[in-house]
Design an enzyme around this catalytic site. Structure first.
Site, PDB file in Angstrom:
ATOM      1  N   TYR A   1       3.809  50.002 -66.186  1.00 28.07           N
ATOM      2  CA  TYR A   1       3.999  48.552 -66.237  1.00 28.07           C
ATOM      3  C   TYR A   1       2.712  47.928 -66.774  1.00 28.07           C
ATOM      4  O   TYR A   1       2.070  47.096 -66.137  1.00 28.07           O
ATOM      5  CB  TYR A   1       4.400  47.975 -64.874  1.00 28.07           C
TER       6      TYR A   1
ATOM      7  N   HIS B   1      -4.929  47.685 -68.260  1.00 26.15           N
ATOM      8  CA  HIS B   1      -4.693  49.061 -68.700  1.00 26.15           C
ATOM      9  C   HIS B   1      -5.097  49.229 -70.170  1.00 26.15           C
ATOM     10  O   HIS B   1      -5.718  50.224 -70.548  1.00 26.15           O
ATOM     11  CB  HIS B   1      -3.209  49.417 -68.597  1.00 26.15           C
TER      12      HIS B   1
HETATM   13  P1  AMP Z   1      -2.566  51.181 -61.880  1.00 23.03           P
HETATM   14  O1  AMP Z   1      -1.518  51.388 -62.942  1.00 23.03           O
HETATM   15  O2  AMP Z   1      -2.446  49.871 -61.185  1.00 23.03           O
HETATM   16  O3  AMP Z   1      -2.687  52.371 -60.964  1.00 23.03           O
HETATM   17  O4  AMP Z   1      -3.934  51.082 -62.655  1.00 23.03           O
HETATM   18  C1  AMP Z   1      -4.344  52.079 -63.556  1.00 23.03           C
HETATM   19  C2  AMP Z   1      -5.798  51.856 -63.895  1.00 23.03           C
HETATM   20  O5  AMP Z   1      -5.953  50.563 -64.467  1.00 23.03           O
HETATM   21  C3  AMP Z   1      -6.707  51.917 -62.663  1.00 23.03           C
HETATM   22  O6  AMP Z   1      -7.912  52.576 -63.001  1.00 23.03           O
HETATM   23  C4  AMP Z   1      -6.943  50.451 -62.377  1.00 23.03           C
HETATM   24  O7  AMP Z   1      -8.171  50.206 -61.725  1.00 23.03           O
HETATM   25  C5  AMP Z   1      -6.963  49.878 -63.774  1.00 23.03           C
HETATM   26  N1  AMP Z   1      -6.678  48.443 -63.742  1.00 23.03           N
HETATM   27  C6  AMP Z   1      -5.674  47.815 -63.067  1.00 23.03           C
HETATM   28  N2  AMP Z   1      -5.761  46.476 -63.210  1.00 23.03           N
HETATM   29  C7  AMP Z   1      -6.866  46.235 -63.961  1.00 23.03           C
HETATM   30  C8  AMP Z   1      -7.501  45.061 -64.460  1.00 23.03           C
HETATM   31  N3  AMP Z   1      -7.025  43.835 -64.198  1.00 23.03           N
HETATM   32  N4  AMP Z   1      -8.620  45.209 -65.203  1.00 23.03           N
HETATM   33  C9  AMP Z   1      -9.124  46.440 -65.467  1.00 23.03           C
HETATM   34  N5  AMP Z   1      -8.560  47.592 -65.043  1.00 23.03           N
HETATM   35  C10 AMP Z   1      -7.451  47.496 -64.301  1.00 23.03           C
END
Ligand code: AMP
Length: 285
Positions: free
Chosen positions: A32, A37
């Site tokens: 998503y 990301h």
């Molecule tokens: P997730 O899909 O939420 O597990 O996130 C995947 C990666 O994206 C993880 O390393 C998160 O820390 C990073 N991430 C999620 N949201 C943000 C954001 N707003 N800014 C930077 N990195 C993010």
């Protein structure tokens, strides 16, 4: 771009670039995709010869009663976005490929890093981080990346993963990139999709609270309690009940009473409507 559903397909695709000494970058995600990301994928694209994105909603990091079932998913859109950035391989396995019948091993980081903040027993609990480190250790073993990318948005997760990589002698270089925000300050998160318009407005209180903490610190306040009080006041003003607002050492996550002792992480979590949101800032150092 290829989409690998099995570990074997992924390893086969990486065999020849690895033999040729190409650098491999890994960006683990639960999909998503949003601009947070994409910032990690772009950084990987710039530095690495081969970019691997994993796309896996990891059941092991959700506690019973959390949002595993309703977690937003849109694989075809994610694949389009990944391709637009120039990702080479998306690893999108089914759950049985990651946790086959009889799976019995976990990776757990101790040292007070996983039972505080989000990991406190009355919050998500240390099992959340056990789920994260287990799947990330497996991804490191499957992909053997030279560099892996994580977001500062999940600050505690980044600290825990760095410690795991160090303690278990993974040779991967861990890069942690800044939180990407909406123009109004809301930290991007897949879970923002749960917010209705009124909740979306209230959710802004988290980033406003952090800005208030930063202002208090910038105007010379060094007592953590006073800085946290400024943050709490913003949340209260918006009618947002914080799950926690805490100050801790940005590396050890030990509680910080003062902002004089180096880099201090100010972290906030709150339930806003159906979405449990987190955000943070680092002050000092
Ligand atoms: P997730 O899909 O939420 O597990 O996130 C995947 C990666 O994206 C993880 O390393 C998160 O820390 C990073 N991430 C999620 N949201 C943000 C954001 N707003 N800014 C930077 N990195 C993010």
């Amino acid at each position: 771009m290829i989409v690998a559903r099995t570990k074997r397909e992924l390893r086969e695709r990486l065999e020849s670039p690895r033999r040729d000494g190409k650098t491999i970058g890994l960006v683990p995600t639960m999909g998503y995709l949003h601009d947070g990301h994409l910032s990690l994928l772009r950084a990987a694209r710039e530095r690495c010869d081969v970019v691997v994105m994993s796309l896996f909603v990891n059941p092991a990091q959700f506690a019973p009663g959390e949002d595993l079932e309703s977690y937003p998913r849109d694989e075809s859109r994610d694949l389009e976005l990944a391709e637009s950035i120039g990702v080479d391989v998306v690893f999108a396995p089914p759950v049985e490929e990651v946790y086959p019948e009889g799976y019995a091993t976990t990776v757990e980081v101790g040292g007070g890093l996983t039972d505080v903040l989000d990991g406190a027993p009355e919050r998500r609990g240390p099992g959340h981080f056990r789920g994260v480190t287990t799947v990330v250790a497996k991804l490191f073993n499957i992909v053997s990346p030279d560099v892996a990318y994580f977001g500062q948005k999940d600050a505690q997760q980044a600290v825990v993963i760095r410690r795991m990589a160090r303690d278990l002698d993974f040779t991967v270089d861990i890069e942690v990139l800044p939180t990407v925000r909406e123009p109004d300050g809301l930290a991007m998160s897949s879970r923002n999709a749960y917010l209705g318009p009124e909740e979306r407005e209230r959710a802004l209180a988290l980033s406003r609270a952090l800005r208030a903490a930063e202002s208090a610190a910038a105007s010379g306040e060094t007592r953590a309690e006073a800085v946290l009080a400024a943050a709490r006041a913003e949340l209260e003003r918006a009618g947002v009940e914080a799950e926690y607002v805490e100050a801790c050492d940005a590396e050890t996550l030990a509680p910080a009473a003062s902002l004089n002792g180096g880099r201090v992480l100010i972290a906030v979590a709150a339930q806003v409507g159906p979405a449990r949101l987190i955000d943070n800032t680092v002050i000092g150092g």
